[in-house]
Scaffold this motif. Structure first.
Motif, mmCIF file in Angstrom:
data_model
loop_
_atom_site.group_PDB
_atom_site.id
_atom_site.type_symbol
_atom_site.label_atom_id
_atom_site.label_comp_id
_atom_site.label_asym_id
_atom_site.label_seq_id
_atom_site.Cartn_x
_atom_site.Cartn_y
_atom_site.Cartn_z
ATOM 1 N N ALA A 1 37.837 25.668 49.139
ATOM 2 C CA ALA A 1 38.020 25.814 47.688
ATOM 3 C C ALA A 1 39.502 25.784 47.298
ATOM 4 O O ALA A 1 39.864 25.264 46.243
ATOM 5 C CB ALA A 1 37.379 27.116 47.224
ATOM 6 N N HIS A 2 40.365 26.350 48.146
ATOM 7 C CA HIS A 2 41.790 26.370 47.779
ATOM 8 C C HIS A 2 42.405 24.976 47.888
ATOM 9 O O HIS A 2 43.286 24.621 47.121
ATOM 10 C CB HIS A 2 42.554 27.371 48.641
ATOM 11 N N ILE A 3 41.931 24.177 48.848
ATOM 12 C CA ILE A 3 42.449 22.799 48.941
ATOM 13 C C ILE A 3 41.961 21.996 47.739
ATOM 14 O O ILE A 3 42.728 21.271 47.104
ATOM 15 C CB ILE A 3 42.037 22.136 50.281
ATOM 16 N N ALA B 1 38.997 44.855 27.102
ATOM 17 C CA ALA B 1 39.620 43.906 28.038
ATOM 18 C C ALA B 1 40.484 44.706 29.017
ATOM 19 O O ALA B 1 40.941 45.801 28.688
ATOM 20 C CB ALA B 1 40.468 42.904 27.279
ATOM 21 N N PHE B 2 40.694 44.157 30.217
ATOM 22 C CA PHE B 2 41.576 44.851 31.170
ATOM 23 C C PHE B 2 42.838 44.030 31.398
ATOM 24 O O PHE B 2 42.847 42.810 31.264
ATOM 25 C CB PHE B 2 40.866 45.177 32.492
ATOM 26 N N ASP B 3 43.893 44.766 31.737
ATOM 27 C CA ASP B 3 45.181 44.127 32.029
ATOM 28 C C ASP B 3 45.279 44.027 33.550
ATOM 29 O O ASP B 3 45.448 45.032 34.247
ATOM 30 C CB ASP B 3 46.306 45.001 31.454
ATOM 31 N N GLY C 1 31.662 39.900 44.292
ATOM 32 C CA GLY C 1 31.074 40.321 43.017
ATOM 33 C C GLY C 1 31.344 39.282 41.956
ATOM 34 O O GLY C 1 32.422 38.684 41.931
ATOM 35 N N GLY C 2 30.382 39.086 41.066
ATOM 36 C CA GLY C 2 30.528 38.088 39.997
ATOM 37 C C GLY C 2 31.314 38.600 38.812
ATOM 38 O O GLY C 2 31.622 37.860 37.890
ATOM 39 N N LYS C 3 31.602 39.901 38.797
ATOM 40 C CA LYS C 3 32.484 40.450 37.773
ATOM 41 C C LYS C 3 33.210 41.647 38.372
ATOM 42 O O LYS C 3 32.767 42.209 39.375
ATOM 43 C CB LYS C 3 31.765 40.784 36.476
ATOM 44 N N TYR D 1 43.089 37.802 38.695
ATOM 45 C CA TYR D 1 43.997 37.598 37.555
ATOM 46 C C TYR D 1 43.446 36.521 36.619
ATOM 47 O O TYR D 1 43.418 36.691 35.401
ATOM 48 C CB TYR D 1 45.402 37.205 38.043
ATOM 49 N N VAL D 2 43.005 35.413 37.208
ATOM 50 C CA VAL D 2 42.533 34.285 36.389
ATOM 51 C C VAL D 2 41.069 34.520 36.027
ATOM 52 O O VAL D 2 40.156 34.016 36.679
ATOM 53 C CB VAL D 2 42.698 32.940 37.129
ATOM 54 N N ASN D 3 40.853 35.314 35.010
ATOM 55 C CA ASN D 3 39.497 35.527 34.498
ATOM 56 C C ASN D 3 39.622 35.925 33.044
ATOM 57 O O ASN D 3 40.724 36.027 32.519
ATOM 58 C CB ASN D 3 38.760 36.574 35.342
ATOM 59 N N GLN D 4 38.494 36.163 32.425
ATOM 60 C CA GLN D 4 38.523 36.396 30.979
ATOM 61 C C GLN D 4 38.937 37.811 30.615
ATOM 62 O O GLN D 4 39.064 38.123 29.432
ATOM 63 C CB GLN D 4 37.134 36.107 30.427
ATOM 64 N N ALA D 5 39.084 38.650 31.599
ATOM 65 C CA ALA D 5 39.547 40.035 31.416
ATOM 66 C C ALA D 5 38.574 40.892 30.615
ATOM 67 O O ALA D 5 38.944 41.933 30.081
ATOM 68 C CB ALA D 5 40.940 40.063 30.777
ATOM 69 N N ARG D 6 37.348 40.470 30.559
ATOM 70 C CA ARG D 6 36.340 41.226 29.810
ATOM 71 C C ARG D 6 35.787 42.360 30.674
ATOM 72 O O ARG D 6 35.369 42.128 31.812
ATOM 73 C CB ARG D 6 35.185 40.283 29.470
HETATM 74 C C1 FAD Z 1 37.208 31.769 35.099
HETATM 75 C C2 FAD Z 1 36.696 33.150 35.470
HETATM 76 C C3 FAD Z 1 36.379 34.056 34.464
HETATM 77 C C4 FAD Z 1 35.899 35.327 34.802
HETATM 78 N N1 FAD Z 1 35.736 36.257 33.823
HETATM 79 C C5 FAD Z 1 35.444 37.526 34.146
HETATM 80 C C6 FAD Z 1 35.427 38.549 33.146
HETATM 81 O O1 FAD Z 1 35.715 38.321 31.974
HETATM 82 N N2 FAD Z 1 35.117 39.813 33.541
HETATM 83 C C7 FAD Z 1 34.814 40.124 34.844
HETATM 84 O O2 FAD Z 1 34.535 41.290 35.149
HETATM 85 N N3 FAD Z 1 34.848 39.183 35.812
HETATM 86 C C8 FAD Z 1 35.172 37.895 35.495
HETATM 87 N N4 FAD Z 1 35.252 36.948 36.477
HETATM 88 C C9 FAD Z 1 34.887 37.321 37.867
HETATM 89 C C10 FAD Z 1 36.002 38.119 38.536
HETATM 90 O O3 FAD Z 1 37.216 37.494 38.329
HETATM 91 C C11 FAD Z 1 35.681 38.237 40.024
HETATM 92 O O4 FAD Z 1 34.426 38.844 40.177
HETATM 93 C C12 FAD Z 1 36.695 39.107 40.784
HETATM 94 O O5 FAD Z 1 38.000 38.878 40.385
HETATM 95 C C13 FAD Z 1 36.576 38.816 42.263
HETATM 96 O O6 FAD Z 1 37.565 39.561 42.934
HETATM 97 P P1 FAD Z 1 37.879 39.261 44.449
HETATM 98 O O7 FAD Z 1 38.824 40.267 44.920
HETATM 99 O O8 FAD Z 1 36.587 39.099 45.182
HETATM 100 O O9 FAD Z 1 38.487 37.766 44.392
HETATM 101 P P2 FAD Z 1 40.016 37.280 44.333
HETATM 102 O O10 FAD Z 1 40.783 38.009 43.327
HETATM 103 O O11 FAD Z 1 39.984 35.782 44.236
HETATM 104 O O12 FAD Z 1 40.566 37.707 45.755
HETATM 105 C C14 FAD Z 1 40.270 37.005 46.943
HETATM 106 C C15 FAD Z 1 41.575 36.888 47.686
HETATM 107 O O13 FAD Z 1 41.331 36.385 49.005
HETATM 108 C C16 FAD Z 1 42.473 35.637 49.403
HETATM 109 N N5 FAD Z 1 42.076 34.825 50.553
HETATM 110 C C17 FAD Z 1 41.304 33.715 50.600
HETATM 111 N N6 FAD Z 1 41.091 33.328 51.864
HETATM 112 C C18 FAD Z 1 41.754 34.209 52.651
HETATM 113 C C19 FAD Z 1 41.864 34.363 54.067
HETATM 114 N N7 FAD Z 1 41.215 33.573 54.917
HETATM 115 N N8 FAD Z 1 42.636 35.382 54.535
HETATM 116 C C20 FAD Z 1 43.263 36.234 53.688
HETATM 117 N N9 FAD Z 1 43.163 36.138 52.345
HETATM 118 C C21 FAD Z 1 42.390 35.152 51.832
HETATM 119 C C22 FAD Z 1 42.805 34.865 48.150
HETATM 120 O O14 FAD Z 1 44.138 34.404 48.172
HETATM 121 C C23 FAD Z 1 42.554 35.905 47.059
HETATM 122 O O15 FAD Z 1 43.720 36.596 46.685
HETATM 123 C C24 FAD Z 1 35.718 35.668 36.174
HETATM 124 C C25 FAD Z 1 36.055 34.749 37.178
HETATM 125 C C26 FAD Z 1 36.570 33.518 36.841
HETATM 126 C C27 FAD Z 1 37.011 32.597 37.931
#
Ligand code: FAD
Length: 371
Positions: free
Chosen positions: A281-283, A140-142, A351-353, A44-49
């Protein structure tokens, strides 16, 4: 893997997408998410690009992968995509790592649309600081819509989701894995044939607790400001690159624009390494002061685009951004996939995006027998 019990730690987009794919291959899948809500962290917390390659003139591989993933992601999640705005990439006259001409040639090379912007747009920028303005195609994505779509798909695929559930420790048990979880404050033990660690900034939390080798990762405490832009910018996304610049993009899930700055969005950084005690990281996130750098971001951005001075700051959203160390030099966004990391059946994915999910899935299918 058909018929296997699969556990997934992390209910972000990566964990959810993977859960569905594995369930469709006949696995019995259970997702454990630490928060009470799914997709509430980096997804959710990303640039939504929805990246279409433009962002990576220094990493041709990431740019080309983005060009492939873009149409796939847009088609698969059509209802979650905001394509109703004009997207401009701007190149600065100084401090930029590319010139306007280099950017144009790079776009040609990766086959991405890029034309000189109309004069109505060019008049919005400070010509003393901006070298070129290009009309491009990026969306952008919602994130909220994406979460809702994923929830429907997971329900149809019979995936079990447990929220307020932290996967704490994993260890080998017979041919499979024993998982120690904390679910709504209660410790529980369960078993799975495979565990996918999709916990993004917290991948090493689980590894550290399980006394397994940490994966080198770099983290940044990031702030994205959400703003109301002046009317003339409402249906526009603007990215000034490539260097210490900024981006103003529609942020569909809040019906605002996100405002981020290469210099001020990251507040501080740290790394996970075997050489020092692990930091959760969460702490760190909870202990962060969350003191906004909005004033700095705006002061710098309005030098380049004076009309942005009228932006109305609404609030900031914060998240730990996790980056593979090798992205530092070229700003690339490769995926992390470690199969059988320290234990047979334990796989780490990041993944980084958001659209990297396709590359991640490709790698998983290549290495692990899924059907
Ligand atoms: C500031 C910012 C800007 C970005 N901008 C873009 C962009 O514009 N476009 C793009 O494509 N990507 C962007 N990204 C990257 C993108 O957001 C990530 O690649 C993607 O969201 C990662 O998804 P995820 O499911 O791995 O992570 P998350 O969505 O963080 O999911 C990980 C989940 O694991 C949970 N968790 C943690 N530890 C545990 C545990 N031990 N047991 C159970 N659950 C746990 C967390 O609560 C969390 O919900 C951005 C990232 C950031 C931070």
């Amino acid at each position: 893997m058909a018929g296997k019990n699969v556990a997934i730690a992390g209910g972000g987009f990566f964990g959810l997408y993977l859960a569905e794919q594995l369930a469709l291959k006949g696995c019995k899948v259970k997702v454990y998410e630490k928060s009470s809500e799914l997709m509430s962290r980096a997804s959710y917390v990303n640039q939504a690009r929805v990246h279409n390659g433009y962002h990576y003139p220094r990493s041709i591989l990431t740019a080309l992968r983005s060009r492939l993933s873009f149409p796939r992601f847009v088609n698969e999640f059509r209802d979650c995509i905001d394509d109703d705005f004009d997207k401009y990439y701007l190149v600065a006259g100084s401090l930029s790592k590319v010139t306007g001409e280099q950017f144009r040639r790079f776009c040609q090379r990766i086959g991405a649309e890029c034309e000189e912007a109309p004069s109505s747009v060019k008049r919005l920028v400070n010509p003393a600081l901006i070298d070129s303005v290009f009309t491009t195609r990026e969306y952008a994505f919602d994130s909220h819509k994406l979460r809702d779509v994923m929830l429907q798909r997971l329900s149809a695929a019979n995936v079990t989701i447990v929220t307020d559930a932290v996967v704490e420790i994993v260890r080998t048990s017979g041919d499979g894995l024993e998982l120690v979880t904390t679910i709504s404050g209660q410790s529980e033990t369960s078993y799975a044939d495979h565990l996918f660690n999709c916990t993004y900034s917290r991948i090493n939390y689980l590894l550290n607790r399980s006394e397994l080798e940490l994966i080198p990762l770099r983290h940044e405490m990031t702030e994205m400001c959400l703003v109301e832009v002046p009317d003339e910018f409402k249906r526009m996304g603007l990215t000034l690159m490539c260097g210490p610049f900024f981006s103003v993009m529609p942020f569909p899930s809040a019906q605002l624009h996100s405002f981020s700055h290469v210099r001020y969005t990251p507040h501080y950084e740290w790394s996970d390494s075997a050489k020092k005690p692990y930091e959760d990281a969460h702490i760190k996130f909870e202990q962060n002061t969350h003191q906004s750098a909005w004033g700095y971001m705006l002061r710098d951005a309005q030098r380049y685009i004076p009309g942005l001075s009228e932006c109305q700051y609404q609030r900031s959203i914060w998240e730990v951004k996790t980056i593979l160390p090798r992205s530092d030099s070229d700003d690339s966004r490769p995926i992390l996939f470690r199969a059988n990391h320290g234990l047979k059946g334990l796989h780490c994915v990041m993944g980084g995006k958001i659209d990297n999910i396709y590359d991640a899935l490709h790698e998983i299918e290549r290495v692990i027998e899924l059907s």
